[in-house]
Write an enzyme that holds these catalytic residues in place. Sequence first.
Site, mmCIF file in Angstrom:
data_model
loop_
_atom_site.group_PDB
_atom_site.id
_atom_site.type_symbol
_atom_site.label_atom_id
_atom_site.label_comp_id
_atom_site.label_asym_id
_atom_site.label_seq_id
_atom_site.Cartn_x
_atom_site.Cartn_y
_atom_site.Cartn_z
ATOM 1 N N ASP A 107 25.823 71.058 30.479
ATOM 2 C CA ASP A 107 25.103 72.310 30.730
ATOM 3 C C ASP A 107 23.941 72.528 29.772
ATOM 4 O O ASP A 107 23.595 73.673 29.446
ATOM 5 C CB ASP A 107 26.058 73.515 30.669
ATOM 6 N N GLY A 161 20.894 71.961 30.395
ATOM 7 C CA GLY A 161 19.665 72.253 31.129
ATOM 8 C C GLY A 161 19.048 70.971 31.682
ATOM 9 O O GLY A 161 17.844 70.893 31.918
ATOM 10 N N LYS A 162 19.918 69.972 31.936
ATOM 11 C CA LYS A 162 19.439 68.683 32.457
ATOM 12 C C LYS A 162 18.733 68.877 33.794
ATOM 13 O O LYS A 162 17.719 68.247 34.071
ATOM 14 C CB LYS A 162 20.612 67.700 32.640
ATOM 15 N N GLY A 163 19.313 69.778 34.632
ATOM 16 C CA GLY A 163 18.754 70.002 35.972
ATOM 17 C C GLY A 163 17.295 70.406 35.890
ATOM 18 O O GLY A 163 16.441 69.841 36.577
ATOM 19 N N LYS A 164 16.994 71.353 35.014
ATOM 20 C CA LYS A 164 15.603 71.828 34.900
ATOM 21 C C LYS A 164 14.686 70.687 34.446
ATOM 22 O O LYS A 164 13.598 70.495 34.982
ATOM 23 C CB LYS A 164 15.512 72.992 33.909
ATOM 24 N N GLY A 197 27.131 70.729 37.594
ATOM 25 C CA GLY A 197 26.421 71.877 38.180
ATOM 26 C C GLY A 197 25.053 71.929 37.538
ATOM 27 O O GLY A 197 24.930 72.295 36.377
ATOM 28 N N HIS A 198 24.032 71.496 38.257
ATOM 29 C CA HIS A 198 22.671 71.435 37.712
ATOM 30 C C HIS A 198 21.821 72.512 38.377
ATOM 31 O O HIS A 198 21.615 72.493 39.581
ATOM 32 C CB HIS A 198 22.076 70.046 37.935
ATOM 33 N N THR A 199 21.339 73.443 37.551
ATOM 34 C CA THR A 199 20.621 74.605 38.086
ATOM 35 C C THR A 199 19.117 74.395 38.007
ATOM 36 O O THR A 199 18.596 74.013 36.963
ATOM 37 C CB THR A 199 20.977 75.859 37.257
ATOM 38 N N GLN A 234 27.205 65.838 33.025
ATOM 39 C CA GLN A 234 28.003 66.130 31.829
ATOM 40 C C GLN A 234 27.161 65.855 30.562
ATOM 41 O O GLN A 234 25.945 65.888 30.622
ATOM 42 C CB GLN A 234 29.311 65.345 31.809
ATOM 43 N N THR A 272 32.185 76.373 38.049
ATOM 44 C CA THR A 272 33.436 77.150 38.149
ATOM 45 C C THR A 272 33.248 78.628 37.800
ATOM 46 O O THR A 272 34.175 79.413 37.977
ATOM 47 C CB THR A 272 34.500 76.563 37.200
ATOM 48 N N ARG A 330 33.274 79.874 34.945
ATOM 49 C CA ARG A 330 34.011 80.240 33.726
ATOM 50 C C ARG A 330 33.035 80.587 32.604
ATOM 51 O O ARG A 330 31.968 79.967 32.488
ATOM 52 C CB ARG A 330 34.877 79.052 33.257
ATOM 53 N N PRO A 331 33.407 81.551 31.737
ATOM 54 C CA PRO A 331 32.524 81.823 30.589
ATOM 55 C C PRO A 331 32.464 80.600 29.681
ATOM 56 O O PRO A 331 33.481 79.954 29.439
ATOM 57 C CB PRO A 331 33.206 83.000 29.865
HETATM 58 P P1 GDP Z 1 22.854 71.248 33.402
HETATM 59 O O1 GDP Z 1 24.240 71.099 33.910
HETATM 60 O O2 GDP Z 1 22.623 70.492 32.153
HETATM 61 O O3 GDP Z 1 21.814 70.970 34.448
HETATM 62 O O4 GDP Z 1 22.688 72.791 33.007
HETATM 63 P P2 GDP Z 1 23.196 74.063 33.861
HETATM 64 O O5 GDP Z 1 22.326 74.255 35.026
HETATM 65 O O6 GDP Z 1 24.655 73.980 34.098
HETATM 66 O O7 GDP Z 1 23.021 75.219 32.790
HETATM 67 C C1 GDP Z 1 21.789 75.486 32.181
HETATM 68 C C2 GDP Z 1 21.391 76.936 32.486
HETATM 69 O O8 GDP Z 1 20.319 77.307 31.645
HETATM 70 C C3 GDP Z 1 20.898 77.144 33.903
HETATM 71 O O9 GDP Z 1 21.252 78.419 34.333
HETATM 72 C C4 GDP Z 1 19.377 77.030 33.763
HETATM 73 O O10 GDP Z 1 18.681 77.747 34.774
HETATM 74 C C5 GDP Z 1 19.168 77.656 32.423
HETATM 75 N N1 GDP Z 1 18.023 77.175 31.643
HETATM 76 C C6 GDP Z 1 17.533 75.906 31.541
HETATM 77 N N2 GDP Z 1 16.528 75.869 30.636
HETATM 78 C C7 GDP Z 1 16.384 77.126 30.166
HETATM 79 C C8 GDP Z 1 15.531 77.718 29.178
HETATM 80 O O11 GDP Z 1 14.719 77.070 28.538
HETATM 81 N N3 GDP Z 1 15.686 79.062 28.952
HETATM 82 C C9 GDP Z 1 16.617 79.828 29.614
HETATM 83 N N4 GDP Z 1 16.693 81.112 29.308
HETATM 84 N N5 GDP Z 1 17.416 79.298 30.554
HETATM 85 C C10 GDP Z 1 17.321 77.966 30.808
HETATM 86 P P1 IMO Z 2 27.086 69.252 33.964
HETATM 87 O O1 IMO Z 2 26.590 68.011 34.645
HETATM 88 C C1 IMO Z 2 30.046 71.179 31.447
HETATM 89 C C2 IMO Z 2 34.125 69.553 31.591
HETATM 90 C C3 IMO Z 2 35.221 70.445 32.145
HETATM 91 C C4 IMO Z 2 36.397 69.957 31.319
HETATM 92 C C5 IMO Z 2 36.132 68.455 31.207
HETATM 93 C C6 IMO Z 2 36.891 67.615 32.221
HETATM 94 O O2 IMO Z 2 26.803 70.488 34.712
HETATM 95 O O3 IMO Z 2 26.648 69.280 32.547
HETATM 96 P P2 IMO Z 2 36.581 67.211 34.837
HETATM 97 O O4 IMO Z 2 36.633 68.153 35.982
HETATM 98 O O5 IMO Z 2 35.295 66.465 34.712
HETATM 99 O O6 IMO Z 2 37.763 66.295 34.774
HETATM 100 O O7 IMO Z 2 36.709 68.151 33.529
HETATM 101 O O8 IMO Z 2 34.734 68.286 31.391
HETATM 102 N N1 IMO Z 2 32.951 69.353 32.482
HETATM 103 C C7 IMO Z 2 31.762 69.918 32.291
HETATM 104 N N2 IMO Z 2 31.352 70.818 31.381
HETATM 105 N N3 IMO Z 2 29.176 70.673 32.341
HETATM 106 C C8 IMO Z 2 29.560 69.749 33.233
HETATM 107 O O9 IMO Z 2 28.690 69.104 34.037
HETATM 108 C C9 IMO Z 2 30.916 69.355 33.274
HETATM 109 N N4 IMO Z 2 31.640 68.514 34.039
HETATM 110 C C10 IMO Z 2 32.875 68.508 33.533
HETATM 111 O O10 IMO Z 2 34.938 71.799 31.930
HETATM 112 O O11 IMO Z 2 36.324 70.493 30.027
HETATM 113 MG MG MG Z 3 25.877 72.267 34.392
#
Ligand code: GDP
Ligand code: IMO
Ligand code: MG
Length: 463
Positions: A45, A47-50, A72-74, A256, A333, A335-336
């Site tokens: 999480d 911010g790989k998606g961005k 989950g890539h946003t 991940q 998910t 989750r916080p």
């Molecule tokens: P990923 O799994 O690595 O792609 O990241 P996620 O999408 O799960 O979580 C990153 C969150 O941070 C998403 O809601 C993005 O929209 C947000 N995000 C990414 N870059 C930035 C940033 O520079 N500033 C802020 N405020 N939000 C960001």
């Molecule tokens: P992105 O690509 C954050 C975490 C789960 C759990 C552990 C194992 O969005 O960064 P799993 O379902 O893979 O067997 O769960 O890994 N986890 C992540 N945490 N971002 C993810 O993906 C994750 N994918 C799995 O919360 O701790």
């Molecule tokens: Mg994510």
Amino acid sequence: MRTNTIHPSSTLRLTSKRRNSIILEFLKEWIRQMNLIVIGTQWGDEGKGKIVDLLSEGADYVVRYQGGHNAGHTIVIGEKKIVLHLIPTGLLQPGKAGVIGNGVVIDPKALLEEIAVLSSEGISVTGRLFISEAAHLIMPYHQRIDLESEKTKGPRKIGTTGRGIGPAYADKMARTGIRVCDLYDPDLFREKLKTNLIEVNLILEQVYHAAGFDVEKIFQEYLTYAEKIKPYITDTARLLNTAIDNGKHLLFEGAQGTHLDVDHGTYPFVTSSNSAAGGACTGTGVGPTRMNEVLGVAKAYTTRVGSGPFPSELKGEMEETLRKKGSEFGATTGRPRRCGWFDVLQVRHTVRINHMTSLAVTKLDVLDGFPEISICVGYQVNGQILDEMPTDLKSLEQATPVLKHFSGWSESTNGVTSYEKLPHNARIYLEALSQLVGCRIDIVSTSSKRGETIVLRTPFPTH
Ligand code: GDP
Ligand code: IMO
Ligand code: MG
């Protein structure tokens, strides 16, 4: 065609003119080839998606190499927010191809649902999505085993996403997995399913006291999926290597983070695949000498979803503030996310084992307004100060952070697109991070929106 046969060492017997021309050819080939791996440096999480979306502009193919729909890539484009789980992020850019490599585990139902969501947003993947015939399938029993096995672990539960990821990879390694190509040989598919369910149903019913599965029901359901995903299935290793031969640029999209990698992460609180850069080779069939750069994405602080050690974790009001300002809730998910300070030991380890060429620091804007910002520069364990992340779980669980403090900034960095416009203290903070982890920063992200990014050096050429 890329000429693997030409190597400078084979030129020793040649005239200097011919030798120079061969070396020049070799270098030209090397420069022309541009393949980038993007990885998460923390626990996901980041911010790989961005970042992948931004860099996809310069790519021809965006390739997922591991994980599944646990990711989950946003991506935020204008007012629209799209969360991708299994589909490569590059498909959001028109004309780009997306590849799901052999290292990914695929739940075909989830895949088809995601394709339908994209289609409802006016994004068609037809002719642009390619799926490896060698990728393993997530079966309904994988998900049930995932959920049931978590229940039995009590306080030692991993906190998985409950998507069946671990059991699907376990079957792959146990050589009982069912691959995408098996779907197109119905007799073999039924046979494999039948054999697997003998053991699976015994475990589900007798160990977990849960319901088992019916062979015919799964068989029919998966044959329906097989028909629908057929147009996307191909030999992706061949596709990708031919693309490189033809001068195409590839971007490998990690899911991940490195500290969730099954080999390099905080085991056993990890996912079940190789999310580190090495996974890009085994998970696609593109060899290591064809990779050029490794960009690691790091949040300006740290988050983690699920259980496991987190030495720089914050508790109380400070954690709440970070979670609220950063909207830190799981994209898969809901989750916080647990929140803490940036951990130098963690990211330095990531820089080393991926041999990262640069960093993208995200969510700098979330730190706006904090009078003081800290980073973790050491761990205190049993009265000793460690400057490297220990491998054993016990030490990691006992570690308390040694913090270095920085003055914060009151100005807003939200949406800033030039480095010079960042507040002085924000620059000091970034420069300290870069120096302490030992890696150059190429990109700083200041908002979730596509364009709101500082690009100091593009690690990937734009077309
Ligand atoms: P990923 O799994 O690595 O792609 O990241 P996620 O999408 O799960 O979580 C990153 C969150 O941070 C998403 O809601 C993005 O929209 C947000 N995000 C990414 N870059 C930035 C940033 O520079 N500033 C802020 N405020 N939000 C960001
Ligand atoms: P992105 O690509 C954050 C975490 C789960 C759990 C552990 C194992 O969005 O960064 P799993 O379902 O893979 O067997 O769960 O890994 N986890 C992540 N945490 N971002 C993810 O993906 C994750 N994918 C799995 O919360 O701790
Ligand atoms: Mg994510």
